[in-house]
Design a protein around this motif. Structure first.
Motif, short mmCIF file in Angstrom:
data_model
loop_
_atom_site.label_atom_id
_atom_site.label_comp_id
_atom_site.label_asym_id
_atom_site.label_seq_id
_atom_site.Cartn_x
_atom_site.Cartn_y
_atom_site.Cartn_z
N ARG A 622 -1.45 5.44 -10.46
CA ARG A 622 -0.26 5.26 -9.85
C ARG A 622 -0.20 6.30 -8.69
N ASP A 627 -2.07 0.73 -8.67
CA ASP A 627 -1.41 0.17 -9.65
C ASP A 627 -2.06 -1.14 -10.35
N LEU A 654 5.23 0.52 -15.06
CA LEU A 654 4.32 0.04 -13.96
C LEU A 654 4.84 -1.54 -13.47
#
Length: 747
Positions: A622, A627, A654
């Protein structure tokens, strides 16, 4: 527990206490046969003891289990125990879930159960989870049983006998053999674990004996006995003080001062719930130098400090008034045979007058009944490893009132089954009156702190600032109080200079939630603490702010040295996923993302079912704007453990970043469902619900969470805001007042 390190920490500069001397070169371990000529009574007492038989080569004399084709069924799988020309074998499921024949290398323990160790080509020794009950048949023994009878442990489970939780090299070796060196090679992924004696022998407690033998020979030759240590690295005797009765006290008093530290710390090395962080053990030194001792953590101990999980004796004993007054292990137990020095109430009567305590006026039970037993009332017993009964060594006064209010164990109703703790509490009031002093005083504070209840900070502060409280209790209270961040920092600062390393370590760990400036100012001196576990905690607390910290040259050097020590500690346990996880987390905070990624990936390879590795790796991605890699990592984790709340929570966050709101909400809700005791998961789920147009449901989640965690500031703040947004000004004011009350009425 006071260890003679009574120092006050300055807010700047280095700790003004001398550092420990550099380790001396290893001294030869010579074995018990060298002790026998001069210590015949001790050797005779030791022979056949649990220490003597802690680990043995598997042969016809040592194996107690039925290996004559006996079978045992567990979880739909049948294991078979046989004897062949070259030894003893078990046919059972291996790491692949398939049946294989495994040769028994060693026996492990003697009573009331015996385990069996299986050696693998990479040097690993694994403890079989199917054990032999060595008790007599009329006592329920003489059969095979599984350590996890109520679970369904298979080859995919961390508790499976082939997994890391049953690995002898890390989990067991130090306390079942003498002078153990783990010798794990991370490059080759193999062990070359060594020991000087297979069992727990003389030098396991007294230290290497070569110099002692030299001293004895010299003394015999010329009568010289100038060395007060007699050539040994530690003196386990406690001095000339003995327990004596006088006319004024019903409990014996010490005739002279004692130094009990070395003896208790030596026993604690193996009789404590702890993890080893260094093999540079020096006999008699504080256990905190080389081991991280567990505090009274939830899941290990009940809120009043009574034993819950398998925590052994050390942590309980440190809570006791006996420990505080100078009682040692050797007062009750013969250190060589391991047996009690007397049986039943006779042992207790050596220090507690029988005419005061072993009478109906004290215990209020008919003579000869179980209620007259001292240990029956004052030493809660629990079974571990299914059949092994162990006693709580905090020697506490029964508190059925706490059992009624906090759900803690109650020795009264453990015998008077069918009765309630409230009934027992009323009986005690009738016997002793309502004003009788009742201990422990800290149970309500620890219970409130664990559940983030309103008023917890006030209760915990009272414990933290009461130096009459056991150090282990104060350390636990410091850790719970530390959840309050900067708002409670002033209540904890003084504990950074506490005489006890457990309290100092807890205070440093609590500082992790403080502002960077406060942390740097308060914790930097602890980088040079004389105790290793405190220094390592300081590294953890400062790693993310060290680069920008206004360190002086000597402070920067101290930080670098402590970081190097931190890495050495992780290298010792490089066979464990959590060590690689620690290295990854350290490198993230030090600004080394490439090294952190490699460490997290190594952690996953070492133990694929260790979920924190996946969570941390995804969080690293992240921060690196990766991601997509993070999502792959988290879904890979869920494929292995579908019910990991931590992974579901991370995946939910996420997915919110990816604008996949519906799926994100489902993941956050699943995390809150799987981990109802983690208030933050419910809080985040509620915030997401509100943000996605479900304010009523968000309020319901928060209200339910508040019922369990009445002192959670985030939950109260959200309740206040959401109520106001819904137009419920009265409700918003009520929640706001509760929030204000947590801060002593300050707005």
């Amino acid at each position: 527990m006071v260890l003679g390190l009574a120092v006050l920490l300055p807010t700047t500069g280095l700790l003004q206490t001398p550092a420990l001397a550099a380790p001396t070169p290893p001294v030869e371990f010579i074995g018990r046969q060298a002790c026998a000529p001069c210590h015949k009574p001790e050797i005779e007492g030791y022979a056949g003891s649990h220490h003597d038989l802690a680990m043995q080569v598997a042969d016809a004399k040592t194996v107690l289990g039925n290996f004559d084709g006996a079978t045992f069924e567990y979880n739909g799988l049948t294991s078979t125990f046989t004897k062949k020309k070259d030894g003893y074998y078990v046919r059972t499921d291996g790491a692949d879930g398939k049946l294989h024949d495994f040769r028994i290398a060693y026996t492990f323990g003697i009573a009331p159960l015996q385990q069996y160790l299986i050696q693998f080509p990479d040097g690993r020794l694994q403890a079989l989870s199917i054990c032999w009950d060595t008790r007599p048949k009329d006592a329920g023994g003489q059969h095979w049983f599984h350590l996890y009878p109520n679970d369904k442990v298979d080859y995919r489970d961390v508790l499976h006998w082939t997994g890391p939780a049953q690995n002898w090299n890390f989990m067991c070796a130090e306390c079942h053999s003498t002078n153990v060196r783990k010798n794990f090679d991370a490059t080759k992924n193999r062990f070359s674990t060594s020991w000087s004696e297979l069992d727990v022998s003389c030098e396991a407690c007294h230290g290497p004996g070569a110099k002692h033998i030299a001293w004895a020979k010299q003394a015999k030759t010329d009568g010289s006995a100038a060395d007060p240590m007699h050539g040994l690295p530690v003196k386990l005797s406690v001095g000339s003080g003995v327990w004596q009765f006088d006319a004024e006290h019903p409990i014996a008093q010490l005739s002279d001062a004692r130094d009990t530290r070395a003896q208790i710390e030596t026993c604690g090395r193996c009789h404590a719930r702890r993890s080893q962080i260094s093999e540079a053990y020096r006999y008699g030194e504080p256990l905190a130098q080389t081991h991280v001792v567990s505090l009274l953590d939830e899941g290990l101990y009940h809120a009043d400090g009574q034993i819950l999980e398998e925590v052994y004796e050390y942590g309980s004993f440190l809570q006791s008034r006996m420990y505080a007054r100078g009682v040692t292990c050797g007062d009750c137990h013969d250190p060589h045979s391991g047996k009690l020095k007397a049986e039943g109430n006779t042992l207790c009567a050596t220090c507690h007058r029988a005419e005061t305590y072993d009478v109906e006026a004290h215990h209020h039970h008919p003579a000869g009944s179980t209620g007259t037993s001292c240990i029956g009332c004052h030493m809660l017993q629990r079974n571990y490893m299914v059949v092994h009964t162990r006693h709580d060594h905090s020697f506490r006064v029964p508190r059925p009132d706490l059992a009624a209010s906090l759900g803690t164990p109650d020795t009264c109703t453990s015998c008077h089954q069918g009765r309630t703790p409230g009934w027992a509490a009323e009986a005690i009031v009738k016997w002793y009156g309502p004003t009788r002093e009742r201990r422990p005083f800290y149970a309500p504070a620890l219970a409130a702190g664990r559940r983030q209840q309103a008023g917890a900070e006030t209760l915990l502060t009272e414990v933290v600032t009461d130096n009459a409280m056991p150090a282990l209790v104060r350390a636990t209270a410091v850790g719970l109080l530390g959840r309050g961040g900067d708002g409670v920092a002033e209540r904890i600062l003084g504990n950074l200079g506490d005489a006890d390393p457990l309290v100092r370590r807890a205070a440093v760990e609590a500082s992790a939630s403080w502002s960077p400036q406060r942390r740097v100012q308060a914790v930097t001196p602890l980088l040079a603490d004389p105790i290793r576990t405190v220094r390592l905690a300081a590294v953890d607390a400062l790693a993310d702010v060290a680069a920008a910290a206004p360190f002086k040259d000597e402070q920067r050097k101290a930080f670098s040295a402590a970081v190097a020590e931190y890495r050495d500690v992780q290298a010792l346990n490089a066979d464990r996923a959590d060590s690689w996880l620690n290295l990854g987390a350290l490198d993230v905070r030090l600004g080394n993302p490439t090294a952190a990624e490699a460490a997290y990936q190594r952690a996953i390879r070492v133990q694929p079912d260790f979920m924190p590795s996946y969570v941390n790796l995804a969080d690293l991605y992240r921060g690196l704007q990766r991601d997509a890699d993070g999502e792959h990592t988290l879904r890979q984790a869920l494929a292995r453990q579908a019910n990991s709340a931590d992974v579901h929570h991370s995946l939910g966050l996420l997915l919110i970043r990816q604008k996949h709101n519906a799926e994100a909400l489902a993941e956050l809700g699943r995390a809150a469902e799987l981990a109802p005791d983690v208030s933050n998961y419910a809080y985040v789920y509620a915030v997401a619900l509100d943000g996605m147009g479900q304010p009523a449901q968000a309020l319901r989640v928060l209200e339910q969470t508040h019922q369990r965690f009445t002192g959670d500031r985030n939950v109260l703040s959200a309740l206040m805001q959401f109520a106001a947004k819904a137009g419920d000004n009265e409700g918003a004011a009520r929640w706001g007042q509760e929030l204000q009350n947590l801060d002593g009425g300050q707005p």
